[in-house]
Design a protein around this motif. Sequence first.
Motif, short mmCIF file in Angstrom:
data_model
loop_
_atom_site.label_atom_id
_atom_site.label_comp_id
_atom_site.label_asym_id
_atom_site.label_seq_id
_atom_site.Cartn_x
_atom_site.Cartn_y
_atom_site.Cartn_z
N ASP B 1 0.89 -1.34 0.05
CA ASP B 1 0.05 0.11 0.08
C ASP B 1 1.04 1.14 0.21
O ASP B 1 1.88 1.19 0.55
CB ASP B 1 -0.82 -0.09 1.13
CG ASP B 1 -2.02 0.83 1.06
OD1 ASP B 1 -3.09 0.53 1.14
OD2 ASP B 1 -1.83 2.19 0.55
N ALA B 2 0.39 2.43 -0.73
CA ALA B 2 1.21 3.75 -0.87
C ALA B 2 1.10 4.35 0.62
O ALA B 2 1.94 5.56 0.44
CB ALA B 2 0.55 4.42 -1.77
N GLY B 3 0.34 4.05 1.51
CA GLY B 3 0.34 4.64 2.83
C GLY B 3 -0.71 5.81 2.57
O GLY B 3 -1.39 5.81 1.54
N VAL B 4 -1.02 6.76 3.45
CA VAL B 4 -1.73 7.69 3.37
C VAL B 4 -1.34 8.58 2.45
O VAL B 4 -0.28 9.19 2.59
CB VAL B 4 -2.09 8.30 4.88
CG1 VAL B 4 -3.12 9.61 4.67
CG2 VAL B 4 -2.37 7.22 5.93
N ILE B 5 -2.24 9.18 1.50
CA ILE B 5 -1.86 10.21 0.53
C ILE B 5 -2.69 11.45 0.84
O ILE B 5 -3.83 11.56 1.07
CB ILE B 5 -2.38 9.56 -0.98
CG1 ILE B 5 -1.64 8.30 -1.27
CG2 ILE B 5 -2.09 10.45 -1.96
CD1 ILE B 5 -2.03 7.74 -2.36
N GLN B 6 -1.99 12.50 0.76
CA GLN B 6 -2.73 13.94 0.85
C GLN B 6 -2.19 14.77 -0.50
O GLN B 6 -1.22 14.53 -1.07
CB GLN B 6 -2.17 14.75 2.21
CG GLN B 6 -2.55 13.84 3.31
CD GLN B 6 -2.14 14.73 4.48
OE1 GLN B 6 -1.51 14.11 5.41
NE2 GLN B 6 -2.62 15.86 4.69
N SER B 7 -3.15 15.40 -0.71
CA SER B 7 -2.86 16.58 -1.81
C SER B 7 -3.48 17.74 -1.55
O SER B 7 -4.72 17.76 -0.72
CB SER B 7 -3.35 15.96 -3.08
OG SER B 7 -4.61 15.84 -3.11
N PRO B 8 -3.03 18.72 -1.79
CA PRO B 8 -1.75 19.23 -2.26
C PRO B 8 -0.67 18.91 -1.29
O PRO B 8 -1.11 19.14 -0.04
CB PRO B 8 -1.86 20.50 -2.91
CG PRO B 8 -2.80 21.29 -1.99
CD PRO B 8 -3.93 20.28 -1.70
#
Lengths: 112, 114
Positions: B1-8
């Motif tokens: 899994d890519a982990g927690v993703i935040q944007s921007p």
Amino acid sequence: DQQVKQNSPSLSVQEGRISILNCDYTNSMFDYFLWYKKYPAEGPTFLISISSIKDKNEDGRFTVFLNKSAKHLSLHIVPSQPGDSAVYFCAAATGSQGNLIFGKGTKLSVKP
Amino acid sequence: DAGVIQSPRHEVTEMGQEVTLRCKPISGHNSLFWYRQTMMRGLELLIYFNNNVPIDDSGMPEDRFSAKMPNASFSTLKIQPSEPRDSAVYFCASSFRAVTDTQYFGPGTRLTVL
């Protein structure tokens, strides 16, 4: 009023020596405590935890001590390594559904 | 899994503008948290969701802040209108179940309101 206090904003230690990071809390209902480590430009990462039924928890070079009567916990890192240089946050919660309350963090610098 | 993703990762805006921060939690995690980090106040919990339902929003500073979790894989934190004092790093975190399960944090969004 802060319920979780880390009174030392920074700490500098020589490589190979012991690092001791301290944390005090005021809420006697807290029964679960955690330490998180944070590198610049990254989110905090979980390091180690302890529940109030224990007074010590060890994981490799990291040991957390809990003194409930003094409402104090500490994180010991032995031996300290330059890669340990980071900001360390202490956090506390009440039960499994209580909010995590974080301290303001202590910046540890481990010098080669 | 890519982990927690935040944007921007970084957002610079002018006072009065609407700001929307986004978060994708780790798949399978049932709890999602929004935190704000400032020099003065450290790391504060703003709101957390369990199974997409807001459980505690007592940390949300004021009505200008709102958070939604329309499904298990997406959450937003909106500030409207933004003010200079909202400048901070905003973190999203997720955990498997309870607050005290290990929380996995995203890299954060650094917000600057001019």
